[in-house]
Scaffold this motif. Sequence first.
Motif, PDB file in Angstrom:
ATOM      1  N   UNK A   1       2.806  -5.403   7.437  1.00 35.77           N
ATOM      2  CA  UNK A   1       3.561  -4.246   7.913  1.00 35.77           C
ATOM      3  C   UNK A   1       3.760  -3.263   6.763  1.00 35.77           C
ATOM      4  N   UNK A   2       3.444  -2.015   7.043  1.00 39.80           N
ATOM      5  CA  UNK A   2       3.648  -0.955   6.061  1.00 39.80           C
ATOM      6  C   UNK A   2       4.767  -0.079   6.589  1.00 39.80           C
TER       7      UNK A   2
ATOM      8  N   UNK B   1       2.676  -5.053  -3.905  1.00 41.45           N
ATOM      9  CA  UNK B   1       2.153  -6.148  -3.091  1.00 41.45           C
ATOM     10  C   UNK B   1       1.438  -5.629  -1.850  1.00 41.45           C
ATOM     11  N   UNK B   2       2.039  -4.650  -1.194  1.00 40.28           N
ATOM     12  CA  UNK B   2       1.432  -4.116   0.034  1.00 40.28           C
ATOM     13  C   UNK B   2       0.149  -3.347  -0.281  1.00 40.28           C
ATOM     14  N   UNK B   3       0.142  -2.626  -1.414  1.00 39.96           N
ATOM     15  CA  UNK B   3      -1.086  -1.913  -1.803  1.00 39.96           C
ATOM     16  C   UNK B   3      -2.218  -2.917  -2.066  1.00 39.96           C
ATOM     17  N   UNK B   4      -1.898  -3.995  -2.760  1.00 43.50           N
ATOM     18  CA  UNK B   4      -2.919  -5.002  -3.046  1.00 43.50           C
ATOM     19  C   UNK B   4      -3.417  -5.656  -1.761  1.00 43.50           C
TER      20      UNK B   4
ATOM     21  N   UNK C   1       1.012   4.877  -0.003  1.00 43.59           N
ATOM     22  CA  UNK C   1      -0.007   3.996   0.548  1.00 43.59           C
ATOM     23  C   UNK C   1      -1.006   4.740   1.431  1.00 43.59           C
ATOM     24  N   UNK C   2      -0.885   6.046   1.502  1.00 40.78           N
ATOM     25  CA  UNK C   2      -1.715   6.808   2.421  1.00 40.78           C
ATOM     26  C   UNK C   2      -3.196   6.672   2.090  1.00 40.78           C
ATOM     27  N   UNK C   3      -3.541   6.695   0.802  1.00 34.79           N
ATOM     28  CA  UNK C   3      -4.957   6.625   0.412  1.00 34.79           C
ATOM     29  C   UNK C   3      -5.588   5.326   0.872  1.00 34.79           C
ATOM     30  N   UNK C   4      -4.886   4.209   0.686  1.00 39.84           N
ATOM     31  CA  UNK C   4      -5.440   2.911   1.081  1.00 39.84           C
ATOM     32  C   UNK C   4      -5.635   2.828   2.592  1.00 39.84           C
TER      33      UNK C   4
END
Length: 587
Positions: free
Chosen positions: A381-382, A405-408, A461-464
Amino acid sequence: GLPAALPALPLELTVLYNSLLFTVGASDSAIKGEAEGIRQALLRVLEACGACGEDLGTEELWQKVLQEVTVEELQAPLHRLGVLQAAWWLAAGCLGSVAGLFQLLSPAEEPGRSHCSEGQNELLSLIRAWQVPPEGASLPLAQSAMDLKEILCTSAAFLQGLQELEAGNFPTALSLLQEAAGGFCSKKILAQIYTCLGCCAQRMGKPQTALQHLKQALRVDFQCLSALSHAAAVYHDLGETDAELQALTLLYEALGENPPAAASSTPYFLMQTELLVHTPLLTSLLRHHHPSELKYLLAQRCLQDGRVADAAEHYLDLLSLLQEGLQQQVPLDGSSTLPRIPEVFLEAASALEQAGRHQDAINICEEVISRTTDLIPRVLQVEERLEQLECSLPGAERAGELLSQKRESLCCLAWRAAGYLHQGWAWAKLGKSKEAVTQFSREHLKDAVFRCVCLSVTENLQAEVEVLQKIRMLSLIGRGVQFLELKRHKEALLDFQHSLQISPGDPAAASYLVQALWKLNRKQEAAAQWQKLSQSSPGEDGQQPGQGRPLPLYLVSCLEQVMLPHSEHLARSIQDYLGTAAQDTSS
């Protein structure tokens, strides 16, 4: 512990001068900290003259000594010791202190002293105006004061040139670096100065001048590999790919044959420019690439230029290097230019796939998939809750950890999805459409994908998420293309429609949607969609408004593969249909 005696001070100061030079020469490392013993020597001079200065700083102490001590026998030893003090301050970047000291060493009434002329550098003018004291016959000097003066001039010009280069004052930097290049230094330093001149010219938008300086650096010292590295970058900016690849190849071979530590130097002087000029910018400009970084640059450039066979071989060599151990192949200071290892594998798969080595591409992607699957949570979940945590402490630290952690996790998810995507296209190229459909479908069965792309996300986190959405869109188009091959036109239509929901206006998805409608004999809808596509601006590339980020290199080939082949034939058919419909309407 002996009290200061005026007759013995000239010898004492000369011994200290030689001792400091021998200490510097023996260490063979950059000068740091304070010059040991100089302050105590100045206090002893004042003591012998009946004065004191314990409460004074080093600069004030020098001012007091040079202004109040008039004993003729002490002038030459004090001047020589002053030049050593200037060297220490120069190494520390204290240019103001150096200028102040030389103003004291060169009083205005001396004939050799003149004010700085317009356009001249003040510090260099002060150093040059200093009159070198005559050397006595009582005790030999480890290094003459005249040599020290010349070295200080070169070092001051070099250091100030680097400072101006870092500040973006390129014309001033160029002038100072050219001044340094004409100074007194070793071949190693001269090559470094020419390298900096090349970098300055490159930043000024003068690539040919930059190449001239970089070639001169290599002529002076063929082991100045950083000059070859910068030359490759200039050739890249000029679009001269052959020359760039040749430079990178030579650099890679040179690193294997001659370690950078063996670069030429001049050991004849105890005090050298090498010991005085050491800035972060110079370290960055002279940084040596690791063999793995150079092999990656060769592979990347070949892949970007369409030399897929060469790219594939370079990537395989790189993977072989990485198997020897990551710590041995990349810098430990975090300055590596290598991307994340899964991205290297995916780029290798892309190169192999384009080179026709489809099974090898499938195997490499399987390695990425197997290594990343266990790193992805079952539900990802983001949430925008991260922004709320960032507004408070200690919540901000916790928010940073959660964001990392969420980016990874998102990166791992994207890498695995890209692995399935490449495998799907590889199976398609092998003529196995059913296997291709299976691989294109793999990520669409994962709840994490749908959950993470459907929720609103923070800007961090938009780019990922955008990369992941692009992979999903490409997977849907790829699967739809295979459905067309299998004559499953309705399923293909659904995939193309879904891909357009993810990336509205994407030309590839829209083109395939037209084809699917045409094959389903829904010609009126196909013609309407075709007209809408034809009216879109030529610059549209399928990106959503505001989405200007470039695609990762490992996805570029997938984007090229989804472009509709033989679209001219379909366009003519639709035009004929529209013409016939128009005639029927008019009649």
